[in-house]
Design an enzyme around this catalytic site. Structure first.
Site, PDB file in Angstrom:
ATOM      1  N   TYR A  90      88.685  54.638  23.731  1.00  0.00           N
ATOM      2  CA  TYR A  90      88.462  53.984  24.914  1.00  0.00           C
ATOM      3  C   TYR A  90      87.776  52.817  25.013  1.00  0.00           C
ATOM      4  O   TYR A  90      86.519  52.813  24.829  1.00  0.00           O
ATOM      5  CB  TYR A  90      88.280  54.937  26.060  1.00  0.00           C
ATOM      6  CG  TYR A  90      88.206  54.452  27.400  1.00  0.00           C
ATOM      7  CD1 TYR A  90      89.099  54.130  28.225  1.00  0.00           C
ATOM      8  CD2 TYR A  90      86.813  54.414  27.973  1.00  0.00           C
ATOM      9  CE1 TYR A  90      88.990  53.666  29.295  1.00  0.00           C
ATOM     10  CE2 TYR A  90      86.577  53.846  29.085  1.00  0.00           C
ATOM     11  CZ  TYR A  90      87.520  53.536  30.007  1.00  0.00           C
ATOM     12  OH  TYR A  90      87.375  52.774  31.198  1.00  0.00           O
ATOM     13  N   HIS A 132      84.964  40.780  36.119  1.00  0.00           N
ATOM     14  CA  HIS A 132      84.144  41.817  37.137  1.00  0.00           C
ATOM     15  C   HIS A 132      83.048  40.697  37.774  1.00  0.00           C
ATOM     16  O   HIS A 132      82.169  41.122  38.513  1.00  0.00           O
ATOM     17  CB  HIS A 132      83.397  42.791  36.448  1.00  0.00           C
ATOM     18  CG  HIS A 132      83.878  44.090  36.514  1.00  0.00           C
ATOM     19  ND1 HIS A 132      84.151  44.985  37.568  1.00  0.00           N
ATOM     20  CD2 HIS A 132      84.598  44.626  35.532  1.00  0.00           C
ATOM     21  CE1 HIS A 132      84.596  45.791  37.390  1.00  0.00           C
ATOM     22  NE2 HIS A 132      84.942  45.853  36.073  1.00  0.00           N
ATOM     23  N   ASN A 146      78.974  49.581  31.532  1.00  0.00           N
ATOM     24  CA  ASN A 146      79.415  50.724  32.103  1.00  0.00           C
ATOM     25  C   ASN A 146      78.104  51.893  32.026  1.00  0.00           C
ATOM     26  O   ASN A 146      77.923  52.875  31.526  1.00  0.00           O
ATOM     27  CB  ASN A 146      80.342  51.406  31.345  1.00  0.00           C
ATOM     28  CG  ASN A 146      81.205  52.620  31.604  1.00  0.00           C
ATOM     29  OD1 ASN A 146      81.853  53.229  30.874  1.00  0.00           O
ATOM     30  ND2 ASN A 146      81.255  52.635  32.972  1.00  0.00           N
TER      31      ASN A 146
END
Length: 524
Positions: free
Chosen positions: A65, A95, A207
């Site tokens: 992922y 972002h 993240n």
């Protein structure tokens, strides 16, 4: 946090070697420490194994992922291996939509240190080049310019952390030597080459919970200092209103033995120096803002150890996704980016801090009201009797304190319960941890303003008692005496009306700098 200015560093803080504390992060943030990477064999092995395992999976066309797939709801989209290297760059770019005020230089520096520590746990699959680049940025004073708004706290602080990732690759803007300039220009000045992100590294940088955790470190430190300072102001206010010093008796507090509450009572008792200089108590019981001050301050004091545990646990965790266990050769998909613990910590802390604002606001109200201050002039006016008709002392300061308190109390609504479903309902339950941390810092700012007003008002009351020959400062605790003498050298006695803004601002700044050594600060 104060603004970072390059200076000679006292020592280096090694990341990857030991648990990092709140105080370590603040020392790095304020330029008191440089950082370095540990050379311990265990740390080197963890980083190397993560890199090697990821490379092996990519060679075998493994599905990972965020490395060979799209992000979030796009996780089912498989990325062709020939363009996998472009994926992290695009992650940083799309972002780049943060808004609002920017984090201060010290706050942004703390963010980098927190993110570095998470990556140094060795479960993010990042390269030595990335870790070295973060170290160089911190030590060279190249500080990403990070907008405050745009994070829902899961998948971590994606948007604000994209400004860290973007700066490392030579994009976005940074603070450097007192100016704002393109990251690539600051890097060129320091001889640093823009980083080429490896497939997992955009996700590894962004993240996670680094922004909310960095702000939580600052909030904890400021709240801890305010707790002790409010106990001191309570001691001064007790003397100023001729209060009953036996409300803080050691035997009294031994029968309800909350540790923080006992500490607060002890600090007030030592400042009053009641053992050496007992005072007569004209009243059996003072109003709650005096009598119950240890109980109010004690709630925060007893919450601080729990807050430290949660913040430092988050600080020393691997909190991105997926987790790369290079030594065991596992790719573990989960949700460690979720900032729920920091969200609860900050929602709790802002409640405790706002209660300090309310406490000191009530003490100011006692001091200025001649119906309740037991012999002080109305509004603490220091004017001669024939001039008191036209001079208003601390009247407007009390109004201001009430306004700041009301705003602080309004902001205690918990942010963590306002979860929003985002990103095509992939992020359908989010923490709001960064908003909670930002709210907490605003509550701290407002409370520091109230506390500054309370400090000046109680000092004025003390001076008026001394002028009335109802008090000798030499009977108070030595630490309190030293602080009073310092304040008197900075803040003139308010005899005739004058604008108080500059004095209030100076006092707020001293509080935020934790300027006074308050003494007696042992916590059981």
């Amino acid at each position: 946090m104060s603004q970072y200015t390059p200076s000679r560093q006292i020592k280096d803080l090694a990341f990857g070697q030991q648990a990092i504390t709140i105080e370590d992060i603040l020392a790095v943030a304020n330029g008191k420490m440089n950082v370095e990477l540990s050379q311990s064999p265990g740390f080197v092995e963890r980083i190397d194994s993560g890199i090697n395992f990821l490379n092996k999976l990519l060679t075998k066309d493994g599905v990972i992922y965020g490395v060979t797939t799209g992000y979030g709801d796009s996780c089912s989209v498989k990325i062709p291996l020939d363009i996998v290297s472009d994926l992290p760059i695009n992650l940083t770019r799309f972002h780049g939509c943060g808004l609002g005020d920017y984090l201060s230089e010290a706050q942004a520096r703390a963010v980098m240190a927190v993110r570095l520590n998470s990556l140094c746990q060795g479960y993010s699959g990042v390269s030595w080049e990335l870790l070295d680049q973060l170290v160089q940025f911190i030590n060279s004073g190249i500080i990403p310019r990070i907008p405050q708004e745009g994070s829902v706290g899961a998948s971590g602080d994606l948007t604000p952390l994209s400004y860290v990732a973007g700066a490392l690759i030579g994009e976005r803007e940074v603070y450097y030597q007192g100016a704002v300039l393109p990251a690539k220009n600051a890097m060129a000045a320091e001889g640093i080459t823009p980083l080429t992100l490896k497939p997992k590294e955009g996700l590894a940088l962004m993240n996670g919970t680094a922004v909310m955790t960095a702000l939580a470190c600052e909030a904890f430190s400021r709240a801890q200092y305010l707790s002790r300072l409010c106990a001191r102001i309570t001691a001064i206010s007790t003397v100023a209103v001729n209060g009953n010093p036996y409300h803080f008796d050691e035997i009294l507090f031994s029968v309800k033995p909350h540790a923080g509450q006992m500490n607060a009572a002890k600090w007030i008792r030592l400042d009053l120096n009641e053992h050496e200089h007992p005072r007569n108590a004209d009243r059996l019981q003072d109003r709650y803002s005096i009598r119950c001050a240890p109980h109010i301050i004690g709630v925060l004091e007893d919450t601080l150890p729990w807050l430290r545990s949660n913040i430092e646990n988050e600080l020393n965790s691997a909190n991105d996704n997926p987790i790369i266990d290079g030594m065991g050769e596992h790719v573990l998909h989960g949700g460690h980016f979720y900032g729920g613990h920091i969200a609860l910590a900050m929602d709790t802390l802002k409640n405790c801090v706002a209660n300090l604002a309310d406490l000191i606001d009530r003490q100011i109200a006692l001091l200025v009201d001649e119906k309740f201050n037991h012999g002080l002039p109305a509004n603490l006016s220091g004017a001669a009797p024939e001039q008191r008709y036209i001079h208003h002392g601390f009247k407007a300061v009390q109004i201001g304190a009430s306004a700041w308190t009301a705003e602080a109390l309004k902001l205690t609504m918990p942010a963590s319960v306002f979860s929003r479903s985002t990103e095509c309902h992939n992020q359908d339950k989010v923490s709001m941890g960064t908003i909670a941390a930002r709210d907490c810092l605003r509550v701290l700012q407002l409370t520091e303003q109230v506390v500054a007003a309370g400090l000046l008002a109680s000092l004025q009351g003390l001076r008026l008692r001394e002028a009335q020959r109802e008090l000798q400062l030499g009977t108070l605790g030595t630490s309190l005496q030293a602080m009073i003498h310092d304040l008197c050298s900075k803040i003139p006695f308010l005899e005739q009306d004058r604008p108080m803004e500059s004095e209030l601002r100076e006092t707020v700044q001293l509080i935020q700098q934790q300027y006074w050594n308050l003494g007696y600060d042992e916590r059981t």
